[in-house]
Design an enzyme around this catalytic site. Structure first.
Site, mmCIF file in Angstrom:
data_model
loop_
_atom_site.group_PDB
_atom_site.id
_atom_site.type_symbol
_atom_site.label_atom_id
_atom_site.label_comp_id
_atom_site.label_asym_id
_atom_site.label_seq_id
_atom_site.Cartn_x
_atom_site.Cartn_y
_atom_site.Cartn_z
ATOM 1 N N LYS A 79 31.997 -1.039 30.873
ATOM 2 C CA LYS A 79 33.004 -1.470 31.849
ATOM 3 C C LYS A 79 32.707 -0.762 33.159
ATOM 4 O O LYS A 79 32.144 0.339 33.168
ATOM 5 C CB LYS A 79 34.405 -1.079 31.352
ATOM 6 C CG LYS A 79 35.527 -1.856 31.964
ATOM 7 C CD LYS A 79 35.873 -3.114 31.174
ATOM 8 C CE LYS A 79 36.994 -3.884 31.824
ATOM 9 N NZ LYS A 79 37.430 -5.017 31.039
ATOM 10 N N GLY A 179 54.737 -12.990 30.372
ATOM 11 C CA GLY A 179 53.622 -13.246 31.282
ATOM 12 C C GLY A 179 53.129 -14.664 31.171
ATOM 13 O O GLY A 179 52.722 -15.112 30.095
ATOM 14 N N GLY A 181 50.687 -16.066 33.238
ATOM 15 C CA GLY A 181 49.497 -16.187 34.079
ATOM 16 C C GLY A 181 48.468 -17.070 33.388
ATOM 17 O O GLY A 181 48.810 -17.992 32.645
ATOM 18 N N VAL A 183 46.364 -16.620 30.872
ATOM 19 C CA VAL A 183 46.384 -16.642 29.409
ATOM 20 C C VAL A 183 47.731 -17.153 28.890
ATOM 21 O O VAL A 183 47.798 -18.043 28.039
ATOM 22 C CB VAL A 183 46.102 -15.229 28.848
ATOM 23 C CG1 VAL A 183 46.327 -15.179 27.356
ATOM 24 C CG2 VAL A 183 44.685 -14.803 29.193
HETATM 25 P P1 NAD Z 1 47.130 -13.029 35.096
HETATM 26 O O1 NAD Z 1 47.110 -12.047 36.194
HETATM 27 O O2 NAD Z 1 46.662 -14.423 35.350
HETATM 28 O O3 NAD Z 1 48.611 -13.162 34.487
HETATM 29 C C1 NAD Z 1 49.467 -12.084 34.263
HETATM 30 C C2 NAD Z 1 50.876 -12.604 34.437
HETATM 31 O O4 NAD Z 1 51.772 -11.578 34.056
HETATM 32 C C3 NAD Z 1 51.199 -12.986 35.884
HETATM 33 O O5 NAD Z 1 51.817 -14.266 35.918
HETATM 34 C C4 NAD Z 1 52.169 -11.875 36.337
HETATM 35 O O6 NAD Z 1 53.111 -12.328 37.279
HETATM 36 C C5 NAD Z 1 52.822 -11.515 35.017
HETATM 37 N N1 NAD Z 1 53.407 -10.182 34.958
HETATM 38 C C6 NAD Z 1 52.979 -9.038 35.536
HETATM 39 N N2 NAD Z 1 53.795 -8.017 35.218
HETATM 40 C C7 NAD Z 1 54.767 -8.529 34.439
HETATM 41 C C8 NAD Z 1 55.891 -7.979 33.780
HETATM 42 N N3 NAD Z 1 56.211 -6.686 33.886
HETATM 43 N N4 NAD Z 1 56.676 -8.797 33.041
HETATM 44 C C9 NAD Z 1 56.377 -10.104 32.927
HETATM 45 N N5 NAD Z 1 55.332 -10.696 33.538
HETATM 46 C C10 NAD Z 1 54.536 -9.914 34.269
HETATM 47 O O7 NAD Z 1 46.292 -12.347 33.912
HETATM 48 P P2 NAD Z 1 45.685 -13.060 32.628
HETATM 49 O O8 NAD Z 1 44.256 -13.372 32.888
HETATM 50 O O9 NAD Z 1 46.607 -14.120 32.156
HETATM 51 O O10 NAD Z 1 45.681 -11.836 31.605
HETATM 52 C C11 NAD Z 1 46.873 -11.425 30.968
HETATM 53 C C12 NAD Z 1 46.577 -10.243 30.050
HETATM 54 O O11 NAD Z 1 45.589 -10.625 29.087
HETATM 55 C C13 NAD Z 1 45.980 -9.013 30.753
HETATM 56 O O12 NAD Z 1 46.433 -7.861 30.085
HETATM 57 C C14 NAD Z 1 44.486 -9.186 30.565
HETATM 58 O O13 NAD Z 1 43.806 -7.937 30.636
HETATM 59 C C15 NAD Z 1 44.455 -9.765 29.168
HETATM 60 N N6 NAD Z 1 43.245 -10.553 28.866
HETATM 61 C C16 NAD Z 1 42.938 -11.635 29.598
HETATM 62 C C17 NAD Z 1 41.831 -12.388 29.265
HETATM 63 C C18 NAD Z 1 41.470 -13.637 30.031
HETATM 64 O O14 NAD Z 1 40.702 -14.469 29.502
HETATM 65 N N7 NAD Z 1 41.998 -13.854 31.217
HETATM 66 C C19 NAD Z 1 41.029 -12.025 28.177
HETATM 67 C C20 NAD Z 1 41.371 -10.903 27.413
HETATM 68 C C21 NAD Z 1 42.499 -10.173 27.765
#
Ligand code: NAD
Length: 349
Positions: A79, A179, A181, A183
């Site tokens: 990382k 959340g 976002g 995912v």
């Molecule tokens: P993202 O930034 O697109 O979405 C995160 C969402 O969470 C956003 O809509 C944000 O507004 C919301 N959020 C932030 N703080 C919050 C809170 N306190 N309460 C409720 N909602 C809140 O990120 P993502 O790509 O969807 O990833 C989400 C999680 O999954 C992260 O922890 C990331 O590390 C993990 N992850 C993502 C992937 C991927 O393919 N994108 C893969 C493995 C792990």
């Protein structure tokens, strides 16, 4: 651009990178190349101190060794972190300097997107090194990993539901999703299609409005999500949300979601177990994303079939973890970590 070796016991190689011309201050941590080149994204965010940046890089790179091994990938764990504010300090010069640092590791570390980074940034880094994935264009470009991540979590939810409730039929289940976002949204879509009732929260009010409209979801406040009466809690936002304050509030039988590092401490894995809540370890549940990225690193031709096969295998691993946890009456996280240790031990032999 200068690389300085950092002594970090337990890690194969850690370098601190400084490039005064572009302002780049970064760390690349290679935890293990035992299973293959170390793969893991680069995160850009401001850190409170150089020590905090190093600690994040070390913790995240070790996590990638676990995630890649559990996903059955021929990739090690690594990382990188760049200590800068992506909104104000990111420049093409800084990204190119980082690309030269990745290139200097001669393929021992492959980078990709993480927090604060975009596919365009990967393209800029890619002008200096071939060891970059998460590109938007190109023969093996894998694009946005989140739909595949969501498929893996959906499978994990079904498997955990079967273990906890005796059936993976989600049409009779209520899932609380934290959340919405990349995912969380794709996951809600899959759960809604499977007939599940959804309770959702996000700090982004517009996104919550869209979920209420698209999925008939019930909205709750960001602190209320922990106490929602549901069958399953799916954390898909931030880390460390399973802790001594939130766990006593939970009224669910299963926790299975996509956020990285959901347990604040190992003790919290045991707390969930003691409360009779089945926890699907995050680094297994969310392995779909790295499976998607791996198609680019490993230059997989028959991408869709390969991803399907890896997702199925990941789900079988989850099943094995939950079976082992029930048999030994321990937290699934403990079993997941011992399965990874076993994989690493076998390949070392
Ligand atoms: P993202 O930034 O697109 O979405 C995160 C969402 O969470 C956003 O809509 C944000 O507004 C919301 N959020 C932030 N703080 C919050 C809170 N306190 N309460 C409720 N909602 C809140 O990120 P993502 O790509 O969807 O990833 C989400 C999680 O999954 C992260 O922890 C990331 O590390 C993990 N992850 C993502 C992937 C991927 O393919 N994108 C893969 C493995 C792990």
């Amino acid at each position: 651009m200068k690389l300085f070796p950092v002594d970090a016991p337990g890690h194969e190689q850690v370098v601190r990178i400084e490039d005064p011309e572009s302002g780049l201050r970064a760390i690349i941590a290679v935890h293990s190349t035992q299973l293959g080149p170390a793969a893991g994204g680069v995160r850009m965010r401001p850190y409170s101190s150089p020590e905090a940046a190093l600690e994040d890089a070390l913790r995240l790179s070790r996590g990638m060794t676990f995630k890649n091994a559990a996903a059955g990938l021929p990739l090690g764990g690594g990382k990188a972190v760049i200590d800068a504010d992506p909104a104000r300090q990111k420049t093409p010069e800084m990204l190119r300097a980082f690309g030269r640092a990745v290139e200097a590791l001669e393929g021992r570390y492959w980078t990709a997107e993480d927090m604060g980074m975009t596919p365009q940034d990967m393209a800029e880094i890619g002008t200096q090194t071939a060891h970059v994935a998460g590109l938007a264009d190109g023969a093996y470009a894998s694009g946005d990993p989140s739909p595949i991540t969501a498929r893996g979590i959906f499978n994990a939810i079904g498997t955990a539901a079967r273990h906890r409730f005796g059936s993976d039929d989600l049409s009779v289940r209520t899932v609380a999703v934290q959340g919405l976002g990349h995912v969380g949204w794709h996951l809600c879509d899959l759960l809604h299609s499977a007939g599940a009732q959804l309770v959702v929260t996000d700090v982004d009010a517009e996104q919550v409005g869209r979920a209420v409209e698209s999925f008939g979801a019930r909205l709750v406040g960001i602190d209320e999500i922990y106490g929602v009466k549901a069958d399953i809690f799916a954390p898909c936002a931030i880390g460390a949300i399973l802790n001594r304050n939130t766990i006593p509030q939970l009224k669910v039988g299963v926790v299975a979601g996509g956020a990285n590092n959901q347990l604040a401490t190992d003790e919290d894995g045991r707390r969930l177990h003691e409360r009779g809540i089945l926890y699907a370890p995050d680094f297994v549940a969310n392995g779909g994303g790295i499976i998607n990225v791996a198609t680019e690193i490993l230059r997989i031709d028959n991408r869709a079939a390969w991803v399907d096969e890896k997702l199925d295998a990941l789900n079988r691993t989850m099943d094995r973890i939950l079976t082992g946890a029930a048999r030994r009456s321990v937290s699934p996280n403990e079993v997941a970590e011992s399965i990874v240790a076993e994989i690493l031990h076998k390949t070392a032999a």
